[in-house]
Write a protein that holds these residues in place. Structure first.
Motif, PDB file in Angstrom:
ATOM      1  N   GLU A   1      53.667  13.094  67.316  1.00  0.00           N
ATOM      2  CA  GLU A   1      52.288  13.112  66.384  1.00  0.00           C
ATOM      3  C   GLU A   1      52.502  12.988  64.922  1.00  0.00           C
ATOM      4  OE1 GLU A   1      50.209  16.643  67.736  1.00  0.00           O
ATOM      5  OE2 GLU A   1      50.239  15.909  69.593  1.00  0.00           O
ATOM      6  N   SER A   2      53.511  13.564  64.406  1.00  0.00           N
ATOM      7  CA  SER A   2      53.854  13.715  63.241  1.00  0.00           C
ATOM      8  C   SER A   2      54.101  11.981  62.624  1.00  0.00           C
ATOM      9  CB  SER A   2      55.251  14.553  62.700  1.00  0.00           C
ATOM     10  OG  SER A   2      56.134  14.086  63.358  1.00  0.00           O
TER      11      SER A   2
ATOM     12  N   GLU B   1      50.613  10.522  62.299  1.00  0.00           N
ATOM     13  CA  GLU B   1      49.842  11.243  61.013  1.00  0.00           C
ATOM     14  C   GLU B   1      50.411  10.643  59.600  1.00  0.00           C
ATOM     15  OE1 GLU B   1      49.680  15.602  58.866  1.00  0.00           O
ATOM     16  OE2 GLU B   1      50.002  15.520  60.933  1.00  0.00           O
ATOM     17  N   GLU B   2      51.754  10.501  59.711  1.00  0.00           N
ATOM     18  CA  GLU B   2      52.113   9.960  58.616  1.00  0.00           C
ATOM     19  C   GLU B   2      51.802   8.508  58.117  1.00  0.00           C
ATOM     20  OE1 GLU B   2      54.658  10.131  54.955  1.00  0.00           O
ATOM     21  OE2 GLU B   2      54.850  11.668  56.581  1.00  0.00           O
TER      22      GLU B   2
ATOM     23  N   ARG C   1      46.417  15.947  54.131  1.00  0.00           N
ATOM     24  CA  ARG C   1      47.271  16.566  55.127  1.00  0.00           C
ATOM     25  C   ARG C   1      47.355  17.971  55.352  1.00  0.00           C
ATOM     26  NH1 ARG C   1      52.640  13.456  55.624  1.00  0.00           N
ATOM     27  NH2 ARG C   1      52.453  14.222  57.767  1.00  0.00           N
ATOM     28  N   GLN C   2      47.331  18.259  56.702  1.00  0.00           N
ATOM     29  CA  GLN C   2      47.546  19.844  57.067  1.00  0.00           C
ATOM     30  C   GLN C   2      46.755  20.694  56.296  1.00  0.00           C
ATOM     31  OE1 GLN C   2      49.449  20.487  59.732  1.00  0.00           O
ATOM     32  NE2 GLN C   2      49.221  18.266  60.231  1.00  0.00           N
TER      33      GLN C   2
ATOM     34  N   ASP D   1      44.667  18.163  60.708  1.00  0.00           N
ATOM     35  CA  ASP D   1      45.659  17.223  60.590  1.00  0.00           C
ATOM     36  C   ASP D   1      45.320  16.240  59.329  1.00  0.00           C
ATOM     37  OD1 ASP D   1      47.409  17.974  62.991  1.00  0.00           O
ATOM     38  OD2 ASP D   1      46.600  16.697  63.999  1.00  0.00           O
TER      39      ASP D   1
END
Length: 95
Positions: free
Chosen positions: A27-28, A31-32, A47-48, A67
């Motif tokens: 997922e990371s 997300e990036e 983000r986050q 996210d």
């Protein structure tokens, strides 16, 4: 910009990422990549980001971590799973 206009940009960005790198990554990674693509479109994206929850007279700091938050209007919860279940759906409920 409306939520629908933001969602269109997000969808197009997700489709571009899917076509380039496919499925099965963490997922990371998605997300990036999505953060990068949305920024390129000129939208504000964080983000986050944590969200506090109020329950009765109780404040629960950092109760939920988003996210991606886009233009302070659209929240993305990124999943990289074969299928969604009820636990995933419960993550989308906002109190």
């Amino acid at each position: 910009m409306t939520e629908n206009e933001i969602s269109k940009i997000v969808f197009e960005s997700e489709l571009k990422i899917h076509r380039q790198i496919g499925v099965g990554l963490f997922e990371s990674v998605y997300e990036e990549c999505l953060h990068y693509e949305i920024q390129k479109s000129g939208l504000k994206v964080e983000r986050q980001k944590f969200l506090d929850i109020n329950y009765d007279e109780l404040l629960i700091p950092k109760a939920f971590k988003m996210d991606l938050l886009i233009e302070n209007k659209v929240v993305l919860e990124i999943k990289s799973v074969e299928s969604l279940n009820s636990f995933h759906a419960s993550q989308l409920k906002i109190i």
